[in-house]
Structure formats: structure tokens, C-alpha cells
Scaffold this motif. Structure first.
Motif, PDB file in Angstrom:
ATOM      1  N   CYS A 132       0.827  -1.220   0.000  1.00 20.17           N
ATOM      2  CA  CYS A 132       0.000   0.000   0.000  1.00 20.17           C
ATOM      3  C   CYS A 132       0.855   1.262   0.000  1.00 20.17           C
ATOM      4  CB  CYS A 132      -0.962   0.005   1.195  1.00 20.17           C
ATOM      5  SG  CYS A 132      -2.101  -1.384   1.196  1.00 20.17           S
ATOM      6  N   GLY A 133       2.000   1.174  -0.643  1.00 23.41           N
ATOM      7  CA  GLY A 133       2.844   2.350  -0.758  1.00 23.41           C
ATOM      8  C   GLY A 133       2.522   3.085  -2.043  1.00 23.41           C
ATOM      9  N   LEU A 134       3.008   2.564  -3.165  1.00 23.41           N
ATOM     10  CA  LEU A 134       2.796   3.188  -4.461  1.00 23.41           C
ATOM     11  C   LEU A 134       1.449   2.768  -5.047  1.00 23.41           C
ATOM     12  CD1 LEU A 134       3.851   4.713  -6.995  1.00 23.41           C
ATOM     13  CD2 LEU A 134       4.887   2.554  -7.703  1.00 23.41           C
ATOM     14  N   SER A 135       0.650   3.744  -5.488  1.00 19.14           N
ATOM     15  CA  SER A 135      -0.617   3.447  -6.146  1.00 19.14           C
ATOM     16  C   SER A 135      -0.469   3.592  -7.656  1.00 19.14           C
ATOM     17  CB  SER A 135      -1.718   4.394  -5.650  1.00 19.14           C
ATOM     18  OG  SER A 135      -2.890   4.208  -6.419  1.00 19.14           O
ATOM     19  N   LEU A 136      -0.780   2.508  -8.363  1.00 20.65           N
ATOM     20  CA  LEU A 136      -0.721   2.520  -9.826  1.00 20.65           C
ATOM     21  C   LEU A 136      -2.106   2.366 -10.437  1.00 20.65           C
ATOM     22  CD1 LEU A 136       2.418   0.261 -10.248  1.00 20.65           C
ATOM     23  CD2 LEU A 136       2.287   2.692 -10.757  1.00 20.65           C
ATOM     24  N   SER A 137      -3.143   2.526  -9.628  1.00 24.30           N
ATOM     25  CA  SER A 137      -4.507   2.297 -10.112  1.00 24.30           C
ATOM     26  C   SER A 137      -4.908   3.285 -11.204  1.00 24.30           C
ATOM     27  CB  SER A 137      -5.502   2.365  -8.951  1.00 24.30           C
ATOM     28  OG  SER A 137      -5.439   3.630  -8.312  1.00 24.30           O
ATOM     29  N   ASN A 138      -4.256   4.455 -11.251  1.00 22.68           N
ATOM     30  CA  ASN A 138      -4.570   5.448 -12.285  1.00 22.68           C
ATOM     31  C   ASN A 138      -3.452   5.602 -13.316  1.00 22.68           C
ATOM     32  OD1 ASN A 138      -7.089   6.270 -11.115  1.00 22.68           O
ATOM     33  ND2 ASN A 138      -5.938   7.382  -9.561  1.00 22.68           N
ATOM     34  N   ALA A 139      -2.504   4.661 -13.304  1.00 26.12           N
ATOM     35  CA  ALA A 139      -1.291   4.823 -14.117  1.00 26.12           C
ATOM     36  C   ALA A 139      -1.420   4.236 -15.515  1.00 26.12           C
ATOM     37  CB  ALA A 139      -0.105   4.219 -13.384  1.00 26.12           C
ATOM     38  N   GLU A 140      -2.606   4.313 -16.106  1.00 24.84           N
ATOM     39  CA  GLU A 140      -2.784   3.824 -17.466  1.00 24.84           C
ATOM     40  C   GLU A 140      -1.878   4.588 -18.432  1.00 24.84           C
ATOM     41  OE1 GLU A 140      -6.890   4.165 -18.433  1.00 24.84           O
ATOM     42  OE2 GLU A 140      -7.554   2.813 -16.842  1.00 24.84           O
ATOM     43  N   ILE A 158       0.828  -5.060  -8.208  1.00 21.56           N
ATOM     44  CA  ILE A 158      -0.173  -6.118  -8.249  1.00 21.56           C
ATOM     45  C   ILE A 158      -0.605  -6.403  -9.683  1.00 21.56           C
ATOM     46  CG2 ILE A 158      -2.507  -6.757  -7.494  1.00 21.56           C
ATOM     47  CD1 ILE A 158      -1.973  -4.884  -5.051  1.00 21.56           C
ATOM     48  N   ALA A 159      -0.654  -5.355 -10.498  1.00 23.80           N
ATOM     49  CA  ALA A 159      -1.059  -5.500 -11.894  1.00 23.80           C
ATOM     50  C   ALA A 159      -0.258  -4.541 -12.755  1.00 23.80           C
ATOM     51  CB  ALA A 159      -2.555  -5.211 -12.048  1.00 23.80           C
ATOM     52  N   ILE A 160      -0.003  -4.951 -13.998  1.00 19.82           N
ATOM     53  CA  ILE A 160       0.564  -4.035 -14.986  1.00 19.82           C
ATOM     54  C   ILE A 160      -0.619  -3.268 -15.567  1.00 19.82           C
ATOM     55  CG2 ILE A 160       1.943  -3.775 -17.071  1.00 19.82           C
ATOM     56  CD1 ILE A 160       3.532  -5.135 -14.915  1.00 19.82           C
ATOM     57  N   PRO A 161      -0.717  -1.941 -15.357  1.00 20.17           N
ATOM     58  CA  PRO A 161      -1.917  -1.200 -15.769  1.00 20.17           C
ATOM     59  C   PRO A 161      -2.131  -1.182 -17.284  1.00 20.17           C
ATOM     60  CG  PRO A 161      -0.631   0.047 -14.159  1.00 20.17           C
ATOM     61  CD  PRO A 161       0.226  -1.097 -14.606  1.00 20.17           C
ATOM     62  N   MET A 162      -3.340  -0.832 -17.664  1.00 17.52           N
ATOM     63  CA  MET A 162      -3.713  -0.746 -19.074  1.00 17.52           C
ATOM     64  C   MET A 162      -2.744   0.160 -19.847  1.00 17.52           C
ATOM     65  SD  MET A 162      -7.211   0.767 -20.804  1.00 17.52           S
ATOM     66  CE  MET A 162      -8.290  -0.426 -20.023  1.00 17.52           C
ATOM     67  N   SER A 182      -1.895  -9.842 -12.511  1.00 16.43           N
ATOM     68  CA  SER A 182      -2.577  -9.669 -13.801  1.00 16.43           C
ATOM     69  C   SER A 182      -1.840  -8.668 -14.672  1.00 16.43           C
ATOM     70  CB  SER A 182      -4.026  -9.220 -13.601  1.00 16.43           C
ATOM     71  OG  SER A 182      -4.080  -7.927 -13.069  1.00 16.43           O
ATOM     72  N   ILE A 183      -1.921  -8.924 -15.972  1.00 13.61           N
ATOM     73  CA  ILE A 183      -1.404  -8.000 -16.980  1.00 13.61           C
ATOM     74  C   ILE A 183      -2.623  -7.438 -17.685  1.00 13.61           C
ATOM     75  CG2 ILE A 183      -0.031  -7.796 -19.087  1.00 13.61           C
ATOM     76  CD1 ILE A 183       1.657 -10.156 -18.047  1.00 13.61           C
ATOM     77  N   ASP A 184      -2.864  -6.149 -17.536  1.00 14.02           N
ATOM     78  CA  ASP A 184      -4.111  -5.553 -18.000  1.00 14.02           C
ATOM     79  C   ASP A 184      -4.107  -5.288 -19.510  1.00 14.02           C
ATOM     80  OD1 ASP A 184      -4.935  -5.712 -15.400  1.00 14.02           O
ATOM     81  OD2 ASP A 184      -4.820  -3.565 -14.986  1.00 14.02           O
ATOM     82  N   ASP A 185      -5.256  -4.878 -20.015  1.00 18.29           N
ATOM     83  CA  ASP A 185      -5.460  -4.676 -21.445  1.00 18.29           C
ATOM     84  C   ASP A 185      -4.381  -3.766 -22.045  1.00 18.29           C
ATOM     85  OD1 ASP A 185      -7.738  -6.063 -20.827  1.00 18.29           O
ATOM     86  OD2 ASP A 185      -9.127  -4.424 -21.240  1.00 18.29           O
ATOM     87  N   CYS A 186      -3.858  -4.167 -23.196  1.00 24.74           N
ATOM     88  CA  CYS A 186      -2.934  -3.349 -24.000  1.00 24.74           C
ATOM     89  C   CYS A 186      -1.619  -3.029 -23.294  1.00 24.74           C
ATOM     90  CB  CYS A 186      -3.601  -2.029 -24.416  1.00 24.74           C
ATOM     91  SG  CYS A 186      -5.147  -2.195 -25.285  1.00 24.74           S
ATOM     92  N   ALA A 187      -1.306  -3.729 -22.214  1.00 22.64           N
ATOM     93  CA  ALA A 187      -0.146  -3.366 -21.398  1.00 22.64           C
ATOM     94  C   ALA A 187       1.148  -3.286 -22.199  1.00 22.64           C
ATOM     95  CB  ALA A 187       0.014  -4.355 -20.247  1.00 22.64           C
ATOM     96  N   GLU A 208      -7.055  -8.287 -22.509  1.00 17.82           N
ATOM     97  CA  GLU A 208      -7.269  -8.092 -23.946  1.00 17.82           C
ATOM     98  C   GLU A 208      -6.128  -7.269 -24.555  1.00 17.82           C
ATOM     99  OE1 GLU A 208     -11.065  -6.417 -24.806  1.00 17.82           O
ATOM    100  OE2 GLU A 208     -12.167  -7.869 -23.573  1.00 17.82           O
ATOM    101  N   LEU A 209      -5.666  -7.709 -25.722  1.00 17.82           N
ATOM    102  CA  LEU A 209      -4.674  -6.964 -26.506  1.00 17.82           C
ATOM    103  C   LEU A 209      -3.357  -6.755 -25.760  1.00 17.82           C
ATOM    104  CD1 LEU A 209      -7.198  -4.171 -27.591  1.00 17.82           C
ATOM    105  CD2 LEU A 209      -6.539  -6.102 -28.998  1.00 17.82           C
ATOM    106  N   ALA A 210      -3.123  -7.520 -24.710  1.00 24.10           N
ATOM    107  CA  ALA A 210      -1.970  -7.276 -23.840  1.00 24.10           C
ATOM    108  C   ALA A 210      -0.648  -7.295 -24.598  1.00 24.10           C
ATOM    109  CB  ALA A 210      -1.939  -8.299 -22.708  1.00 24.10           C
ATOM    110  N   PHE A 211      -0.504  -8.227 -25.546  1.00 24.00           N
ATOM    111  CA  PHE A 211       0.734  -8.343 -26.318  1.00 24.00           C
ATOM    112  C   PHE A 211       0.438  -8.240 -27.818  1.00 24.00           C
ATOM    113  CE2 PHE A 211       1.559 -10.438 -22.283  1.00 24.00           C
ATOM    114  CZ  PHE A 211       2.785  -9.885 -21.912  1.00 24.00           C
TER     115      PHE A 211
END
Length: 281
Positions: A132-140, A158-162, A182-187, A208-211
Motif C-alpha cells: 500500500c505504498g505506491l498506487s498505480l490504479s490510475n497509471a494507465e 499487483i497489476a501491470i496497468p492498461m 494480472s497483466i491488463d489490457d494493452c499493457a 485483452e490486446l496485452a501483447f
């Protein structure tokens, strides 16, 4: 929090930012503990800066906002006073070749570093989303379009953002931290020179479209915990020859491996739902 956001909007309309001697525009704002901190909100192109300041008027710089096209060059070390880089905060530059992100950083906004056309390396120093240090929830799309980016040291996340590393066409290899689930869409879409992916052991989902159109991928070894592959996740990987589907796979969606003409169809484990168009060419 709502009152602070309202005051910040009023400031943008009525208060003229101050400017440092080397061109940084800024406001003095209250932090979450109601102490003064600096919010950098732009740059005057009449000046030439060589680094981002850690303090202005002896007050720590906490927020970086709207530094698009700032004429910084070479290696840039974000000060360890900074906790937030807002949307497009340090983007669309032409001279920055390396960015080192401090452990003090707590929030990264959408497109924070995107379209830095000379950027070759970015390092996230001891930053950690899992505690709970760095937040990447908005780091699309944080590093979208950094076409010369070759070296990335990702934080524990926790996840690679979109779209996080989409259109990074010089990226050849990536180590995904063991904490990623998880690796999110279009990462990693359109990373056309990506050849090697070091997947984490506990990865569960590929979006979706991750790679999409990672045209240099030849072999993919998915770890045992992956159970979902989204639509067009590996579509257009024209040199992909083999992929290992783990025994726990539950679903492979439409066009997951479409337009992969060299791919030998893998063994599908019993009980896995495969869309009829998953392997269309």
C-alpha cells in the motif's frame, strides 16, 4: 478532501503561479497534514532547467503536474520529496534519457511519462504497491509511446496497468515482478521488438490486446497459475512459434492468438473453454 480539491480548482482560475529563477511554475499548497508543500504546475520556456528541484522557498516539492515538454536533458532523478506525479506530469519531452523514480512516490497518474521520445531507461527505486505504498490504479499508459525505451526496472506491483508500456518499440525484454497477478489490457501492445518476457510465478490473468502485435515474440512459457487469456491478447504476433498453455487454464477468448501464422497449436488442457476463433488466421 472535497474542500481541498475545490480550493485547488479555484486557484487555477484566480491565482497566478509563481516562477522560480530557472523557470518552474508553482503553487504553495497544503499537504494531507495541512503543512505547506510545493506543487509544480508548469515551466516557462524562457528558461533552461537542468534538474527538478526538491525544495522551493525552502518548502518541499511534493507534486509534479503539467511538465509536458519541459526542456530537461539526460538523466533525471525525481526528488525524494515528491509523492505524486499527476496525469501527463512529466511527459512529451525530447531530451530526457533516463528517469529514476524515488521510493517516496505514492501515486502515478495516467500518461505520467508518456511520449518521452529520448527516454531509454526508467528505474523505480524500491517502490512497492503491494504494501500500500505506491498506487498505480490510475497509471494507465504511463510509459506509452516511449519509442526508445530499452531498460525498465518495474516496482513491486499487483497489476501491470492498461497500456502501461504500449508502443515501446525498442523494448526487447521485460522482467515482470513476482508480485504481479494480472497483466491488463494493452499493457505491452505494439512492442514490436519484444523478444523475452520473464513472467511471474503467480500470474493469473492476461488481458485483452496485452501483447498485440509483439512481432518479435517467438516463444511464450506461461506459468502454471495463468487461467485466463483475453481477446486478441497475442494477436498479430507473426513470429510466435510456440506457447505453453498451463494445466489450470480455464478460458482462452476470441482471437487470442489470431494472425499468428507460425504458431503450432498448443495442447489445450481438459476443462479449458476455448473460443472457436481463438486461433484464427
Amino acid at each position: 478532501m472535497i474542500v481541498m480539491e475545490f480550493k485547488d480548482k479555484l486557484r487555477k482560475f484566480f491565482e497566478i503561479p509563481k516562477t522560480t529563477e530557472d523557470g518552474f511554475k508553482y503553487y504553495i499548497v497544503p499537504d494531507e497534514n495541512n503543512r505547506d508543500e510545493i506543487k509544480i504546475v508548469g515551466f516557462s520556456h524562457k528558461f533552461t532547467a537542468t534538474s527538478i528541484p526538491s525544495h522551493i522557498e525552502n518548502i518541499p516539492v511534493g507534486i509534479i503536474s503539467a511538465l509536458q515538454s519541459v526542456p530537461l536533458k539526460g538523466e533525471i532523478y525525481i526528488p525524494d520529496t515528491v509523492h505524486t506525479i499527476e496525469d501527463l506530469g512529466l511527459s512529451i519531452t525530447k531530451g530526457i534519457t533516463k528517469i529514476v523514480v524515488p521510493s517516496s512516490l505514492k501515486l502515478i497518474g495516467m500518461g505520467a511519462f508518456e511520449f518521452n521520445e529520448a527516454l531509454e531507461e526508467i528505474i523505480f527505486n524500491d517502490t512497492d504497491e503491494t504494501e500500500c505504498g505506491l498506487s498505480l490504479s490510475n497509471a494507465e499508459s504511463a510509459l506509452n509511446g516511449c519509442t526508445k525505451l530499452k531498460r525498465v526496472q518495474l516496482p513491486d506491483m499487483i497489476a501491470i496497468p492498461m497500456g502501461f508500456l504500449s508502443d515501446c518499440e525498442s523494448l526487447e525484454s521485460i522482467h515482470i515482478p513476482e508480485t504481479v497477478l494480472s497483466i491488463d489490457d494493452c499493457a505491452f501492445s505494439y512492442c514490436e521488438n519484444l523478444k523475452e518476457i520473464d513472467f511471474p510465478e503467480f500470474l493469473e490473468e492476461i488481458g485483452e490486446l496485452a501483447f498485440l502485435e509483439c512481432k518479435s515474440l517467438e516463444s511464450v512459457q506461461l506459468p502454471e497459475n495463468v487461467n485466463f487469456i483475453g481477446k486478441s491478447a497475442f494477436a498479430g504476433c507473426e513470429n510466435l512459434r510456440e506457447i505453453r498453455i498451463p494445466s489450470g487454464m480455464k478460458r482462452i477468448c476470441a482471437n487470442a492468438f489470431a494472425n499468428c501464422p507460425k504458431l503450432v497449436r498448443p495442447v489445450i488442457p481438459e476443462g479449458c473453454s476455448v473460443d472457436p476463433k481463438a486461433f484464427d488466421n
